[in-house]
Every structure is written in structure tokens, then in C-alpha cells.
Design a protein around this motif. Structure first.
Motif, PDB file in Angstrom:
ATOM      1  N   TYR A 113      15.624 -81.671-110.518  1.00 51.22           N
ATOM      2  CA  TYR A 113      16.442 -80.498-110.523  1.00 51.22           C
ATOM      3  C   TYR A 113      17.508 -80.705-111.446  1.00 51.22           C
ATOM      4  CZ  TYR A 113      14.393 -80.140-106.134  1.00 51.22           C
ATOM      5  OH  TYR A 113      13.126 -79.662-104.787  1.00 51.22           O
ATOM      6  N   PRO A 114      17.312 -79.890-112.764  1.00 54.51           N
ATOM      7  CA  PRO A 114      18.317 -80.229-113.730  1.00 54.51           C
ATOM      8  C   PRO A 114      19.809 -79.758-113.469  1.00 54.51           C
ATOM      9  CG  PRO A 114      16.243 -79.310-114.317  1.00 54.51           C
ATOM     10  CD  PRO A 114      16.050 -79.253-113.030  1.00 54.51           C
ATOM     11  N   ASP A 115      19.698 -78.483-112.867  1.00 55.69           N
ATOM     12  CA  ASP A 115      21.086 -77.963-112.367  1.00 55.69           C
ATOM     13  C   ASP A 115      21.775 -78.906-111.620  1.00 55.69           C
ATOM     14  OD1 ASP A 115      20.241 -75.846-113.661  1.00 55.69           O
ATOM     15  OD2 ASP A 115      19.902 -74.484-111.906  1.00 55.69           O
ATOM     16  N   LEU A 116      21.071 -79.698-110.623  1.00 57.31           N
ATOM     17  CA  LEU A 116      21.855 -80.538-109.738  1.00 57.31           C
ATOM     18  C   LEU A 116      22.470 -81.733-110.591  1.00 57.31           C
ATOM     19  CD1 LEU A 116      22.521 -81.451-106.714  1.00 57.31           C
ATOM     20  CD2 LEU A 116      20.182 -82.325-106.649  1.00 57.31           C
ATOM     21  N   LYS A 117      21.469 -82.407-111.404  1.00 59.33           N
ATOM     22  CA  LYS A 117      21.870 -83.333-112.270  1.00 59.33           C
ATOM     23  C   LYS A 117      23.219 -83.128-113.024  1.00 59.33           C
ATOM     24  CE  LYS A 117      19.161 -86.036-114.440  1.00 59.33           C
ATOM     25  NZ  LYS A 117      18.435 -86.218-115.479  1.00 59.33           N
ATOM     26  N   ALA A 118      23.297 -81.762-113.362  1.00 60.73           N
ATOM     27  CA  ALA A 118      24.387 -81.346-114.366  1.00 60.73           C
ATOM     28  C   ALA A 118      25.704 -80.935-113.577  1.00 60.73           C
ATOM     29  CB  ALA A 118      23.959 -79.883-115.294  1.00 60.73           C
ATOM     30  N   ASN A 119      25.518 -80.919-112.244  1.00 59.51           N
ATOM     31  CA  ASN A 119      26.432 -80.618-111.377  1.00 59.51           C
ATOM     32  C   ASN A 119      27.730 -81.649-111.272  1.00 59.51           C
ATOM     33  OD1 ASN A 119      28.116 -80.472-108.872  1.00 59.51           O
ATOM     34  ND2 ASN A 119      27.046 -78.788-108.171  1.00 59.51           N
ATOM     35  N   GLN A 120      29.021 -81.476-111.799  1.00 57.15           N
ATOM     36  CA  GLN A 120      29.945 -82.743-111.956  1.00 57.15           C
ATOM     37  C   GLN A 120      30.246 -83.416-110.553  1.00 57.15           C
ATOM     38  OE1 GLN A 120      31.419 -84.208-114.305  1.00 57.15           O
ATOM     39  NE2 GLN A 120      30.130 -83.116-115.456  1.00 57.15           N
ATOM     40  N   SER A 121      30.179 -82.676-109.459  1.00 56.40           N
ATOM     41  CA  SER A 121      30.423 -83.270-107.899  1.00 56.40           C
ATOM     42  C   SER A 121      29.399 -84.196-107.834  1.00 56.40           C
ATOM     43  CB  SER A 121      30.333 -82.196-106.955  1.00 56.40           C
ATOM     44  OG  SER A 121      31.398 -81.418-107.218  1.00 56.40           O
ATOM     45  N   PHE A 122      28.076 -83.831-108.057  1.00 54.42           N
ATOM     46  CA  PHE A 122      26.851 -84.710-107.746  1.00 54.42           C
ATOM     47  C   PHE A 122      26.937 -85.974-108.709  1.00 54.42           C
ATOM     48  CE2 PHE A 122      22.477 -86.129-108.830  1.00 54.42           C
ATOM     49  CZ  PHE A 122      22.147 -86.459-107.594  1.00 54.42           C
ATOM     50  N   ILE A 123      27.277 -85.695-109.958  1.00 53.37           N
ATOM     51  CA  ILE A 123      27.379 -86.945-110.665  1.00 53.37           C
ATOM     52  C   ILE A 123      28.435 -87.896-110.092  1.00 53.37           C
ATOM     53  CG2 ILE A 123      28.047 -87.711-113.157  1.00 53.37           C
ATOM     54  CD1 ILE A 123      26.862 -85.110-114.031  1.00 53.37           C
ATOM     55  N   GLN A 124      29.616 -87.397-109.714  1.00 50.59           N
ATOM     56  CA  GLN A 124      30.713 -88.328-109.150  1.00 50.59           C
ATOM     57  C   GLN A 124      30.322 -88.812-107.993  1.00 50.59           C
ATOM     58  OE1 GLN A 124      34.317 -86.337-108.507  1.00 50.59           O
ATOM     59  NE2 GLN A 124      34.653 -86.070-110.715  1.00 50.59           N
ATOM     60  N   PHE A 125      29.381 -88.152-107.000  1.00 54.72           N
ATOM     61  CA  PHE A 125      28.917 -88.839-105.668  1.00 54.72           C
ATOM     62  C   PHE A 125      28.104 -90.018-105.926  1.00 54.72           C
ATOM     63  CE2 PHE A 125      30.289 -84.699-103.694  1.00 54.72           C
ATOM     64  CZ  PHE A 125      31.640 -85.218-103.370  1.00 54.72           C
ATOM     65  N   GLN A 126      27.032 -89.642-107.033  1.00 56.57           N
ATOM     66  CA  GLN A 126      26.261 -90.497-107.197  1.00 56.57           C
ATOM     67  C   GLN A 126      26.699 -91.917-107.856  1.00 56.57           C
ATOM     68  OE1 GLN A 126      23.280 -89.312-110.235  1.00 56.57           O
ATOM     69  NE2 GLN A 126      21.781 -90.391-109.510  1.00 56.57           N
TER      70      GLN A 126
END
Lengths: 189, 268
Positions: A113-126
Motif C-alpha cells: 500500500y504505497p499511500d499508507l507507506k507514505a503516510n507520516q503518522s504510519f511512518i512515525q508509529f512504525q
């Protein structure tokens, strides 16, 4: 009483003091080792709770993107529930292993999911969850070292006699699941 | 006078003897606490292993080595006499005439992270790194020199001028080739440099000023704070030998003091 006799009596007295001191030090050492295990476990528990909190926020973020990955999301939710219901060290260890495995699958599937991978919140949580995972691994190692030291000590002479008096028994290690040691299998349809 | 002296010796012996128990406690504490990785260090008493990393450094007084900690000792060869009349004997003995140290905060780094170390109140456990010999005629005003070192400690920008001391370096493990006579001095230096591997046991506490918000320091309730460039095994070995020495030496001095006192008051 001669000087030699008095000297011997005082020397014996000092030896008795050393022996009493040694006994006290063994007793204190065993109590400390037991408390070290409890403290080491509490330090893991703090991180498990932190991971749980971060996970709740992460799931909120990914839900919108990964509608069709029900299996992966269910696995994470199940692991989260198992952790909440876990009471003993063994149960929490099992729940932790489930969670680590579920998270690996989640992060692996998120690659699709490229959109999810680019999501800042997701990057931070990950990154935050990965950081906590590493800390958990280090603290698990520390916990197992503490348990190992305790288990060896209560089997050794003369500690064994005092440990028996105190009713100390061998403690359980925080075991890593076999699945956790293996690489995650990723399937793309 | 002799009564007081014998009791004084007995008291010193008892104090040294009970010091053995403090060393026993420290020995057990090191054995009981497993090593933590810096990244996962929890608050409270911890044991970590790491390399020194520091941006700001100080210079050791004699070799001018960049370091985060140094300790110096100046010893003088003095003539001591014992006995009286025909039994009077004199011998040469090294006596410490000055000692001092200086330490600055630094970072300890392992494969997982970095932690700030505030060495205030720490017990440093390190070997002599450099030694120098000075012939008795080379320098006479030792008290002026000692006060210069002590003042110099607080002025880190300035370098101590040791050129007038005519120091001859002594290579570690090698015997001195020049002759020794009363009045000669030895200058010993201990230091810890950037990159040295350390064994540290101290209290991890939260600090908003430190990177990662954690600082290793001397605890308010836990006095143990050891910084050593020896391994854990080496530190334990050194502690064990100190402990045995304290029990043996303290015990013998105590017994001797008590026996002399009892003899003086006529009991034996």
C-alpha cells in the motif's frame, strides 16, 4: 589466660563475625536476585503497555487503507486481546510472541500500500513500534539473564540451603517463539 | 601514651576489618546484576559496558594526554628508621606526598546506543598509565608545584609546564636503570581516554539535559558507582583481593592492638 590463648579467642570471634556476615550477604543476595527478576519483568511490562498504546493508534491509521487485509488485522487484534487477558509471565510471553509475529505480518503487508507507506503518522508509529520492539528484545535478554543467575544461584552450595529455607523455586524464562526466530513468509496475490 | 596508641591501632584494625564487609557487598552487587544494553537501560542501579565518547577533553598533568578522567600521584623516596641502639635500621620507602584527580562528563557507547555519564562521586578503577622518575636535585620547590597543579585543575585552558621537572619516563613493566636515592620523586598518572572500553555500574536517572533523557550517575540512595577500564571479571578479582586483605590486615591489627593494650594494663 595467656596472650596466645586470648589471641586465638579473638581470632575465632572475628572468623565467626566473617561467617555471620557471609551468611547475611548470601541472604541479601538471594533477596536482591528475586527482586531483580520482578523489576526486570516490570520493565518489560512497561514497554509492552507502551507498545499496546502505540498499536491502538496504528490500527486506527491503517484500517482505512487495509480494508481487504482482514486476516492480518484480525491477527493483530487477537494478539492485543491475548495480551490484555494475560496474567502470568508465560501467558504474557506467549501474547508478546503472537504480537511480534502479527506486527511483522502487518508491516510486511503494508508494503503493498504505497499511500499508507507514505503516510507520516504510519511512518512515525512504525518507527516507534520498531524501537519499542528492540527495547523489549533487550529487556527480555536482561530478564532471562536475571532469571538464569537466580536459577543457578539457588542450586549452588551454600546458597541452596538458604534458598530452601526461603522457599525459593526456579523461575520461568521469557521464551521466544520458534516462529519469531524464523523469517516472515510474505505472500503477494 | 602507649595505652592510647594500642587502642588507636585496635580501632584502625576494626575499621579496616569492617571495610571488608563493604567490599563484600560491592562484590555481590556486581555479581548479582546482569549487564544491560544502553538502549534498554531501566531506571535504577544498572551495569553497562561501553566505549568512552567525548567531544570535550581535559589534559593529564604530566604526559598532557587528552582524557575524560585523570588521577595523579607524586611519591618521594624517604629514609625511614626503626628500632633503637644497635638494632636501629634505616630503609628507603616511597611515600605519597601529593595526589589529586579531575573528571568531566562523557558518553558511554555500545552497539545499541549512547548514555551520558556524570562521573561526580564515582570510584575509578584503573591502572597507572604513565610513570616518570625525577632525581632529587632536579626540582626542589615541590609544595609550589603541588599548589600549581591544584590551581591548574580548575583552569583547563592552560597547559601545565612540566619541562623544568626533568622527568624521565619509566616504561611499564621494566626495571628502572638509574640509581635511586632519598629525595627522588615518582610521578604516576592514571587516565581514561576517548575510545577506552569501560565497565560501569551506577544509577540510571532521568535527565532532561542528557541525550535520550537518561544519565548514569551516583544514586541518592545507592552509593555504588564504579567506572573501570577492567572487565567485570577483572573488577571482581580486584575487589575480592581487596576484601581478603581488609579482613586479614584489619583482623591482625585489631588483635595486635588489643593484646598490647591488655599487656599494658597487666591482664596478660
Amino acid at each position: 589466660m595467656g596472650a596466645l590463648m586470648i589471641g586465638i579467642v579473638i581470632a575465632l570471634g572475628l572468623i565467626i563475625i566473617i561467617l555471620v556476615g557471609y551468611f547475611i550477604s548470601i541472604y541479601n543476595s538471594l533477596v536482591r536476585l528475586k527482586n531483580n527478576i520482578n523489576k526486570a519483568w516490570s520493565n518489560i511490562d512497561v514497554l509492552l503497555k507502551q507498545r499496546h498504546d502505540e498499536l491502538t493508534k496504528l490500527l486506527e491509521t491503517v484500517k482505512g487503507y487495509m480494508k481487504y487485509e482482514e486476516k492480518v488485522l484480525t491477527k493483530v487484534t487477537e494478539a492485543r486481546t491475548a495480551f490484555l487477558n494475560a496474567g502470568s509471565v508465560g501467558e504474557k510471553a506467549k501474547a508478546d510472541n503472537m504480537m511480534s509475529s502479527a506486527l511483522k505480518s502487518l508491516f510486511a503487508v503494508s508494503e503493498n500500500y504505497p499511500d499508507l507507506k507514505a503516510n507520516q503518522s504510519f511512518i512515525q508509529f512504525q518507527s516507534r513500534i520498531s524501537e519499542i520492539e528492540n527495547q523489549i528484545a533487550d529487556r527480555r535478554e536482561f530478564y532471562n539473564d536475571s532469571v538464569n543467575t537466580f536459577n543457578i544461584r539457588i542450586e549452588q552450595i551454600p546458597h541452596m540451603f538458604i534458598a530452601r529455607m526461603l522457599g525459593y523455586r526456579a523461575r520461568e524464562l521469557f521464551k521466544v517463539a520458534e516462529a519469531d526466530r524464523a523469517d516472515v513468509e510474505i505472500k503477494f496475490d | 601514651m602507649q595505652y592510647i596508641l594500642s587502642l588507636f591501632f585496635a580501632a584502625i584494625g576494626a575499621a579496616v576489618f569492617f571495610q571488608g564487609f563493604k567490599l563484600m557487598r560491592k562484590h555481590r552487587l556486581i555479581k548479582d546484576i546482569p549487564r544491560s544494553k544502553i538502549r534498554a537501560m531501566a531506571m535504577g542501579l544498572v551495569e553497562i559496558h561501553g566505549k568512552i565518547r567525548a567531544d570535550e577533553l581535559i589534559k593529564s598533568p604530566f604526559s598532557q594526554t587528552d582524557c575524560v578522567f585523570y588521577k595523579y600521584e607524586i611519591k618521594e623516596l624517604k629514609r625511614r628508621s626503626s628500632g633503637s641502639g644497635k638494632n636501629r635500621r634505616t630503609r628507603l620507602e616511597w611515600v605519597t606526598i601529593a595526589t589529586g584527580d579531575r573528571r568531566i562528563p562523557f558518553f558511554a557507547e555500545d552497539e545499541t546506543g549512547t548514555a551520558m555519564v556524570d562521573p561526580t562521586g564515582a570510584e575509578f578503577n584503573t591502572e597507572i598509565k604513565r610513570s616518570y622518575h625525577q632525581d632529587r636535585d632536579a626540582f626542589s620547590g615541590i609544595s609550589d608545584f603541588i599548589s600549581t597543579i591544584k590551581n591548574w585543575d580548575s583552569r583547563k585552558e592552560q597547559l601545565l609546564d612540566v619541562s623544568g621537572l626533568e622527568l624521565k619516563p619509566i616504561e611499564a613493566g621494566k626495571k628502572l636503570r638509574f640509581s635511586k636515592s632519598a629525595g627522588d620523586r615518582r610521578y604516576h598518572e592514571y587516565y581514561l581516554q576517548n575510545g577506552d572500553t569501560l565497565f560501569l555500574m551506577g544509577t540510571a536517572a532521568s535527565s532532561s539535559e542528557a541525550p535520550g533523557n537518561v544519565v548514569l550517575k551516583k544514586g541518592e540512595n545507592e552509593p555504588t558507582f564504579i567506572i573501570s577500564d577492567k572487565s567485570e571479571k577483572g573488577t571482581l578479582k580486584a575487589l575480592k583481593s581487596k576484601m581478603i586483605t581488609a579482613f586479614a590486615l584489619g583482623g591482625v591489627t585489631f588483635i595486635a592492638g588489643v593484646l598490647v593494650f591488655l599487656h599494658l594494663i597487666g591482664v596478660i
